[in-house]
Design a protein around this motif. Sequence first.
Motif, short mmCIF file in Angstrom:
data_model
loop_
_atom_site.label_atom_id
_atom_site.label_comp_id
_atom_site.label_asym_id
_atom_site.label_seq_id
_atom_site.Cartn_x
_atom_site.Cartn_y
_atom_site.Cartn_z
N ALA A 101 42.25 35.09 31.51
CA ALA A 101 42.93 36.17 32.20
C ALA A 101 42.59 37.60 31.63
N LYS A 102 42.18 37.62 30.62
CA LYS A 102 41.68 38.84 29.92
C LYS A 102 40.19 39.38 30.29
N ALA A 103 39.48 38.13 30.76
CA ALA A 103 38.19 38.60 31.13
C ALA A 103 38.04 39.14 32.61
N GLN A 104 39.35 39.12 33.40
CA GLN A 104 39.22 39.89 34.68
C GLN A 104 39.02 41.38 34.79
N MET A 142 44.72 31.03 31.69
CA MET A 142 43.69 31.07 32.89
C MET A 142 43.91 31.38 34.22
N VAL A 143 42.88 32.01 34.85
CA VAL A 143 43.00 32.37 36.32
C VAL A 143 42.04 31.67 37.00
N ALA A 144 42.66 31.20 38.24
CA ALA A 144 41.85 30.50 39.34
C ALA A 144 41.65 31.49 40.37
#
Length: 152
Positions: A124-127, A1-3
Motif C-alpha cells: 500500500a505504501k508504494a502507491q 497489500m493492494v491489488a
Amino acid sequence: MVAVRLTPDIGWAVVGAPAYFARRGRPATPEELTRHESIRYRYPTSGTIYRWEFEREGRDFSVDAPGGLTVNDFLLLIELAQAGMGLAYLPEPSVREAVAAGRLERVLHAYLPTSPGLFIYFPAKAQTQPKLRAFLDLATRIGREKTSATGH
C-alpha cells in the motif's frame, strides 16, 4: 497489500482449423479428445505439459490431451493449429482474431472455464511512487480501451 485489476476475466478456447475438423470431426465432450490430435504446451521453466482444464456441472477436471506435437510458444501453437496440425487450448483473447477470420473454429465451449484476469499486487505504501502510479494509470487505461473495443 493492494491489488489492481489490469484485465477482465480470461476465457479459454479449444480451437482447430476448418481443415482439421473436415478430416477428424469435432469432439463433443472433453473425453473425446483422446481420439483427436492435440498440440500440447510445455512450460519452459518447469518442463511440465499443461493439462487442459474443463468444467462440468460445477466441477473442475483436467484432460491430458494426447498429441505428437509439443511446443513452448503460444504464437507457434496458434500457427500450428491454423495449419490444421491439431487442436489447441489457448486463452480466448489470443485466438479471437483467427476465429473471427475463420482460420480457427472453437469447440467444447460449454465445458471451458474462465480464469481471473491479470492483477498487479504491491504494498500500500508504494502507491505514492510516481513510477508505479504512472504504470497503473497506463495499464488500467489500456485495459479499459481494449475491453471497450472488444466488448469483453
